[in-house]
Design a protein around this motif. Structure first.
Motif, PDB file in Angstrom:
ATOM      1  N   ARG A 296     -24.573  15.226  -0.995  1.00  0.00           N
ATOM      2  CA  ARG A 296     -24.202  15.555   0.388  1.00  0.00           C
ATOM      3  C   ARG A 296     -25.259  16.418   1.063  1.00  0.00           C
ATOM      4  O   ARG A 296     -25.642  16.189   2.199  1.00  0.00           O
ATOM      5  CB  ARG A 296     -22.892  16.346   0.401  1.00  0.00           C
ATOM      6  CG  ARG A 296     -21.673  15.528   0.419  1.00  0.00           C
ATOM      7  CD  ARG A 296     -20.517  16.370   0.979  1.00  0.00           C
ATOM      8  NE  ARG A 296     -19.369  15.532   1.224  1.00  0.00           N
ATOM      9  CZ  ARG A 296     -18.581  15.043   0.289  1.00  0.00           C
ATOM     10  NH1 ARG A 296     -18.812  15.314  -0.975  1.00  0.00           N
ATOM     11  NH2 ARG A 296     -17.563  14.282   0.603  1.00  0.00           N
ATOM     12  N   PRO A 388     -12.077   5.695   9.458  1.00  0.00           N
ATOM     13  CA  PRO A 388     -13.066   6.770   9.325  1.00  0.00           C
ATOM     14  C   PRO A 388     -14.042   6.474   8.189  1.00  0.00           C
ATOM     15  O   PRO A 388     -13.674   5.839   7.199  1.00  0.00           O
ATOM     16  CB  PRO A 388     -12.219   8.002   8.977  1.00  0.00           C
ATOM     17  CG  PRO A 388     -10.820   7.570   8.881  1.00  0.00           C
ATOM     18  CD  PRO A 388     -10.707   6.134   9.218  1.00  0.00           C
ATOM     19  N   PRO A 390     -17.209   8.455   5.973  1.00  0.00           N
ATOM     20  CA  PRO A 390     -17.843   9.775   5.807  1.00  0.00           C
ATOM     21  C   PRO A 390     -19.319   9.763   6.167  1.00  0.00           C
ATOM     22  O   PRO A 390     -19.999   8.743   5.981  1.00  0.00           O
ATOM     23  CB  PRO A 390     -17.660  10.063   4.313  1.00  0.00           C
ATOM     24  CG  PRO A 390     -17.440   8.728   3.677  1.00  0.00           C
ATOM     25  CD  PRO A 390     -16.795   7.856   4.700  1.00  0.00           C
ATOM     26  N   GLY A 391     -19.788  10.885   6.695  1.00  0.00           N
ATOM     27  CA  GLY A 391     -21.207  11.010   7.059  1.00  0.00           C
ATOM     28  C   GLY A 391     -22.155  10.606   5.930  1.00  0.00           C
ATOM     29  O   GLY A 391     -23.100   9.844   6.158  1.00  0.00           O
ATOM     30  N   PRO A 392     -21.921  11.061   4.690  1.00  0.00           N
ATOM     31  CA  PRO A 392     -22.835  10.690   3.594  1.00  0.00           C
ATOM     32  C   PRO A 392     -22.665   9.238   3.136  1.00  0.00           C
ATOM     33  O   PRO A 392     -23.336   8.796   2.200  1.00  0.00           O
ATOM     34  CB  PRO A 392     -22.444  11.645   2.456  1.00  0.00           C
ATOM     35  CG  PRO A 392     -21.562  12.663   3.054  1.00  0.00           C
ATOM     36  CD  PRO A 392     -20.931  12.060   4.257  1.00  0.00           C
ATOM     37  N   ARG A 397     -19.278   7.175  -2.591  1.00  0.00           N
ATOM     38  CA  ARG A 397     -18.390   6.157  -3.173  1.00  0.00           C
ATOM     39  C   ARG A 397     -19.103   5.431  -4.309  1.00  0.00           C
ATOM     40  O   ARG A 397     -18.658   4.390  -4.779  1.00  0.00           O
ATOM     41  CB  ARG A 397     -17.982   5.148  -2.094  1.00  0.00           C
ATOM     42  CG  ARG A 397     -17.123   5.801  -1.039  1.00  0.00           C
ATOM     43  CD  ARG A 397     -16.719   4.863   0.052  1.00  0.00           C
ATOM     44  NE  ARG A 397     -15.904   5.582   1.032  1.00  0.00           N
ATOM     45  CZ  ARG A 397     -15.517   5.066   2.174  1.00  0.00           C
ATOM     46  NH1 ARG A 397     -15.853   3.825   2.489  1.00  0.00           N
ATOM     47  NH2 ARG A 397     -14.802   5.788   3.010  1.00  0.00           N
ATOM     48  N   GLN A 430      -7.187   4.189   5.535  1.00  0.00           N
ATOM     49  CA  GLN A 430      -8.552   4.093   5.012  1.00  0.00           C
ATOM     50  C   GLN A 430      -8.505   3.281   3.726  1.00  0.00           C
ATOM     51  O   GLN A 430      -7.653   3.526   2.866  1.00  0.00           O
ATOM     52  CB  GLN A 430      -9.098   5.505   4.745  1.00  0.00           C
ATOM     53  CG  GLN A 430     -10.599   5.585   4.857  1.00  0.00           C
ATOM     54  CD  GLN A 430     -11.126   7.017   4.782  1.00  0.00           C
ATOM     55  OE1 GLN A 430     -10.356   7.966   4.626  1.00  0.00           O
ATOM     56  NE2 GLN A 430     -12.423   7.164   4.885  1.00  0.00           N
ATOM     57  N   PHE A 464      -5.165  13.163   6.995  1.00  0.00           N
ATOM     58  CA  PHE A 464      -6.167  13.172   5.928  1.00  0.00           C
ATOM     59  C   PHE A 464      -6.185  14.483   5.125  1.00  0.00           C
ATOM     60  O   PHE A 464      -6.979  14.638   4.216  1.00  0.00           O
ATOM     61  CB  PHE A 464      -7.578  12.847   6.455  1.00  0.00           C
ATOM     62  CG  PHE A 464      -7.687  11.422   6.923  1.00  0.00           C
ATOM     63  CD1 PHE A 464      -7.941  10.391   6.032  1.00  0.00           C
ATOM     64  CD2 PHE A 464      -7.478  11.094   8.256  1.00  0.00           C
ATOM     65  CE1 PHE A 464      -7.999   9.073   6.446  1.00  0.00           C
ATOM     66  CE2 PHE A 464      -7.530   9.776   8.687  1.00  0.00           C
ATOM     67  CZ  PHE A 464      -7.797   8.760   7.784  1.00  0.00           C
ATOM     68  N   LYS A 501      -3.190  12.455  -2.498  1.00  0.00           N
ATOM     69  CA  LYS A 501      -3.951  13.679  -2.250  1.00  0.00           C
ATOM     70  C   LYS A 501      -2.972  14.752  -1.784  1.00  0.00           C
ATOM     71  O   LYS A 501      -2.314  14.514  -0.775  1.00  0.00           O
ATOM     72  CB  LYS A 501      -4.994  13.435  -1.176  1.00  0.00           C
ATOM     73  CG  LYS A 501      -5.690  14.731  -0.710  1.00  0.00           C
ATOM     74  CD  LYS A 501      -6.648  14.480   0.433  1.00  0.00           C
ATOM     75  CE  LYS A 501      -7.258  15.799   0.890  1.00  0.00           C
ATOM     76  NZ  LYS A 501      -8.251  15.629   1.949  1.00  0.00           N
ATOM     77  N   THR A 505      -8.620  13.587  -4.091  1.00  0.00           N
ATOM     78  CA  THR A 505      -9.031  13.536  -2.688  1.00  0.00           C
ATOM     79  C   THR A 505      -9.097  12.065  -2.305  1.00  0.00           C
ATOM     80  O   THR A 505      -8.933  11.188  -3.154  1.00  0.00           O
ATOM     81  CB  THR A 505     -10.416  14.183  -2.486  1.00  0.00           C
ATOM     82  OG1 THR A 505     -11.314  13.631  -3.437  1.00  0.00           O
ATOM     83  CG2 THR A 505     -10.349  15.687  -2.642  1.00  0.00           C
ATOM     84  N   VAL A 506      -9.329  11.797  -1.032  1.00  0.00           N
ATOM     85  CA  VAL A 506      -9.421  10.404  -0.600  1.00  0.00           C
ATOM     86  C   VAL A 506     -10.677   9.779  -1.200  1.00  0.00           C
ATOM     87  O   VAL A 506     -10.632   8.743  -1.863  1.00  0.00           O
ATOM     88  CB  VAL A 506      -9.454  10.308   0.947  1.00  0.00           C
ATOM     89  CG1 VAL A 506      -9.706   8.868   1.382  1.00  0.00           C
ATOM     90  CG2 VAL A 506      -8.150  10.825   1.548  1.00  0.00           C
ATOM     91  N   GLU A 507     -11.798  10.428  -0.964  1.00  0.00           N
ATOM     92  CA  GLU A 507     -13.060   9.932  -1.533  1.00  0.00           C
ATOM     93  C   GLU A 507     -13.125  10.325  -3.009  1.00  0.00           C
ATOM     94  O   GLU A 507     -12.471  11.280  -3.427  1.00  0.00           O
ATOM     95  CB  GLU A 507     -14.252  10.563  -0.787  1.00  0.00           C
ATOM     96  CG  GLU A 507     -14.259  10.314   0.718  1.00  0.00           C
ATOM     97  CD  GLU A 507     -14.543   8.871   1.084  1.00  0.00           C
ATOM     98  OE1 GLU A 507     -14.953   8.083   0.205  1.00  0.00           O
ATOM     99  OE2 GLU A 507     -14.344   8.526   2.260  1.00  0.00           O
TER     100      GLU A 507
HETATM  101  P1  XMP Z   1     -11.312  13.764   1.195  1.00  0.00           P
HETATM  102  O1  XMP Z   1     -12.149  12.981   0.241  1.00  0.00           O
HETATM  103  O2  XMP Z   1     -11.821  15.151   1.400  1.00  0.00           O
HETATM  104  O3  XMP Z   1     -11.464  13.017   2.595  1.00  0.00           O
HETATM  105  O4  XMP Z   1      -9.862  13.742   0.858  1.00  0.00           O
HETATM  106  C1  XMP Z   1     -10.695  13.263   3.749  1.00  0.00           C
HETATM  107  C2  XMP Z   1     -11.313  12.483   4.889  1.00  0.00           C
HETATM  108  O5  XMP Z   1     -12.599  13.022   5.191  1.00  0.00           O
HETATM  109  C3  XMP Z   1     -13.612  12.041   5.020  1.00  0.00           C
HETATM  110  N1  XMP Z   1     -14.762  12.702   4.386  1.00  0.00           N
HETATM  111  C4  XMP Z   1     -15.911  13.020   5.001  1.00  0.00           C
HETATM  112  N2  XMP Z   1     -16.315  12.829   6.274  1.00  0.00           N
HETATM  113  N3  XMP Z   1     -18.389  13.840   5.782  1.00  0.00           N
HETATM  114  C5  XMP Z   1     -17.555  13.228   6.651  1.00  0.00           C
HETATM  115  O6  XMP Z   1     -17.947  13.026   7.803  1.00  0.00           O
HETATM  116  C6  XMP Z   1     -18.070  14.074   4.485  1.00  0.00           C
HETATM  117  O7  XMP Z   1     -18.849  14.621   3.718  1.00  0.00           O
HETATM  118  C7  XMP Z   1     -16.753  13.639   4.095  1.00  0.00           C
HETATM  119  N4  XMP Z   1     -16.081  13.696   2.920  1.00  0.00           N
HETATM  120  C8  XMP Z   1     -14.871  13.118   3.124  1.00  0.00           C
HETATM  121  C9  XMP Z   1     -12.989  10.971   4.150  1.00  0.00           C
HETATM  122  O8  XMP Z   1     -13.602   9.708   4.347  1.00  0.00           O
HETATM  123  C10 XMP Z   1     -11.552  11.011   4.574  1.00  0.00           C
HETATM  124  O9  XMP Z   1     -11.363  10.264   5.767  1.00  0.00           O
END
Ligand code: XMP
Length: 509
Positions: A296, A388, A390-392, A397, A430, A464, A501, A505-507
């Protein structure tokens, strides 16, 4: 424009109240209770005021209170849950707490159907309750207009001053006629006509920027996500080629995503778009990196470096566009969407760009309104309705070391899974594929294989912060599994992630 003020006392449904009112075409804005005075309320010309719920008890020393004068401004007030108790307390009533007085969950509600607040609501329906305290003695001038089996003041009114209070939560969908009740308050009691339409907002914003930004140079970092796409297109309609969009393609996007962004913005809208194909740079930096947070950090830093290089080539700009939306403003405690502090640090970008001011064209909009604005601007549905991301990108994934070959494998598997979920009409917030770092033995034809395991993930969630795994029917999972193992080389096993979650976590990273 007609406006309803939602005064927030810390309840978890504050945003929902404003969203519900806006769904009825009346603009509602949220202010924390300590960020607006009664003088300001009068000056703004609100048509009505809603006091939200909150976790406190009105008798707690630290509980949030409000200037009593608000009840005498001649503006209708609706108190919800804690807001209901607070209004009654402020007006001279009594709020009590008794061991067996609390109500939680779906509760039968009996209303006086002749009341304007309950126009169209049957005498008995279901409401959503979540309270310990209750109004035990009504203030002078107040009468009861609804009850439950336990609560004789489930809804009250002071007709003369047009003050209403409901102990239940009309904003949550479990309250069967909640939407009707909010609409009755906004239209019937406050006299709104309904002049909030996203199409008008878009047209007015474009006109405003045309005047304000005439001849100015505007820079926008386009990610391909919904918010930055809508913000960019809105600005483009106002300033045309004076808007420069920089799209950094880090090579971690989903299948065909980069091309879709380029085709849409340069092809269809003829925008001034710079696409930086930086896959090699990112992959070089990421080589050998396994630790998720390190991935990240590398991606974030490299993104800023590349954007900075491009911005240097462009030179000084007047404005930098940010895709901030209304929930960001509420959650960051900024309170007032209209006060934009330039040079505040958002995502690291402003620090490295030479600009005069930040503009946030979406700062008044909720996410669903951003999507509606995108559609009204002519953005393709597949871009506007996307889930949605994620930025990275796919870096979080793909477990373990990132290589181009593994990314391509993941892209194929992910595209198949998404296609199957969409074709089956599954509702999920998602859904995506994860390329695990596990290899296992399989058999194909007569030959032994040793391939990667792909995990499929789909979640259902409101915010989320918490999420449940989506119950995707077995036949859809089976189709996805069969297609992925047949069509994507190197994959011989599929698993479905059934963790919510928390604890997961989601990711995956
Ligand atoms: P997690 O994995 O934290 O994800 O349960 C919750 C939501 O956030 C998104 N996500 C990110 N979005 N940069 C982003 O812009 C990140 O580093 C990042 N990590 C998680 C994820 O896709 C989900 O919608």
């Amino acid at each position: 424009m007609e406006k309803i003020l939602v005064i927030a006392f810390g309840g978890q449904y504050n945003q929902l109240i404003a969203r519900r009112i806006r769904e009825d075409n009346v603009y509602a804005e949220i202010k924390p209770f300590n960020k607006i005075t009664t003088d300001e309320i009068l000056k703004e010309g609100y048509k009505g005021i809603v006091f939200t719920g909150g976790p406190n008890s009105v008798y707690d020393e630290k509980s949030p209170h409000y200037d009593k004068n608000v009840l005498n401004l001649g503006i209708p007030v609706l108190g919800i849950c804690y807001g209901h108790q607070l209004i009654n307390y402020m007006a001279g009533g009594t709020v009590s707490s008794a061991e067996n007085s609390s109500e939680y969950g779906k509760i039968p509600l009996y209303v006086d159907t002749k009341e304007p607040l309950f126009d169209g609501v049957p005498e008995k329906s279901i409401c959503w309750m979540s309270h310990n305290d209750f109004v035990s003695v009504l203030p002078e001038g107040f009468t009861a207009i609804a009850r439950t089996d336990k609560c004789c003041y489930a809804a009250v009114k002071d007709e003369k001053r047009r003050i209403y209070g409901v102990q239940f939560h009309p904003e949550v969908s479990h309250t069967e006629y909640g939407k009707t009740i909010l609409k009755n308050f906004v239209y019937g009691v406050c006299g709104c006509k309904g002049d909030w339409h996203i199409g008008n907002f878009v047209a007015e914003t474009i006109e405003e920027y045309k005047r304000k930004l005439n001849g100015k140079k505007v820079l926008c970092a386009l990610s391909g996500g919904v918010d930055s796409s809508v913000a960019a297109l809105l600005l483009h309609k106002a300033v045309g080629k004076n808007l420069v969009c920089v799209f950094v393609d880090h090579g971690l996007l989903r299948k065909s995503e980069g091309d879709l962004v380029e085709k849409t913005f340069r092809g269809e809208f003829d925008m001034n778009l710079i696409r930086v194909n930086a896959e090699d740079r990112f992959l070089t930096k990421l080589a050998g990196v396994i630790e998720p947070e390190k991935k990240r950090k590398i991606i974030g830093e490299e993104f800023i470096r590349i954007f900075e290089e491009e911005a240097k080539k462009i030179g000084k700009v007047d404005y930098l566009v940010q895709g901030t939306i209304y929930p960001d403003i509420i959650e960051s405690g900024r309170g007032d969407a209209s006060t934009i502090k330039s040079h505040h640090n958002v995502g690291g970008l402003p620090d490295v760009i030479d600009f005069e001011e930040i503009i946030e064209p979406l700062r008044y909009l909720f996410k669903d309104e951003v999507r509606a604005a995108g559609l009204s601007l002519g953005l393709p549905r597949e871009l506007v309705m996307r889930q949605p991301f994620p930025g990275p990108g796919l870096a979080v994934r793909l477990i373990g070391e990132i290589t181009k070959a593994k990314l391509d494998t993941l892209r194929e598997a992910d595209a198949i899974f998404r296609e199957e979920v969409e074709n089956a009409g599954i509702i999920s917030n998602q859904y995506f594929a994860v390329l695990t770092d596990t290899k296992s033995v399989g058999v194909m034809g007569d030959a032994r294989t040793y391939g990667y395991t792909v995990a499929l993930r789909a979640v259902s969630t409101d915010d989320f912060m918490t999420a449940d795994w989506t119950r995707i029917p077995f036949d859809v999972l089976e189709r996805a599994s069969s297609r992925i193992t047949n069509e994507v080389k190197g994959i011989n096993r599929i698993v479905y992630d059934i963790t919510s979650k928390p604890p997961a976590t989601v990711e995956w990273e």
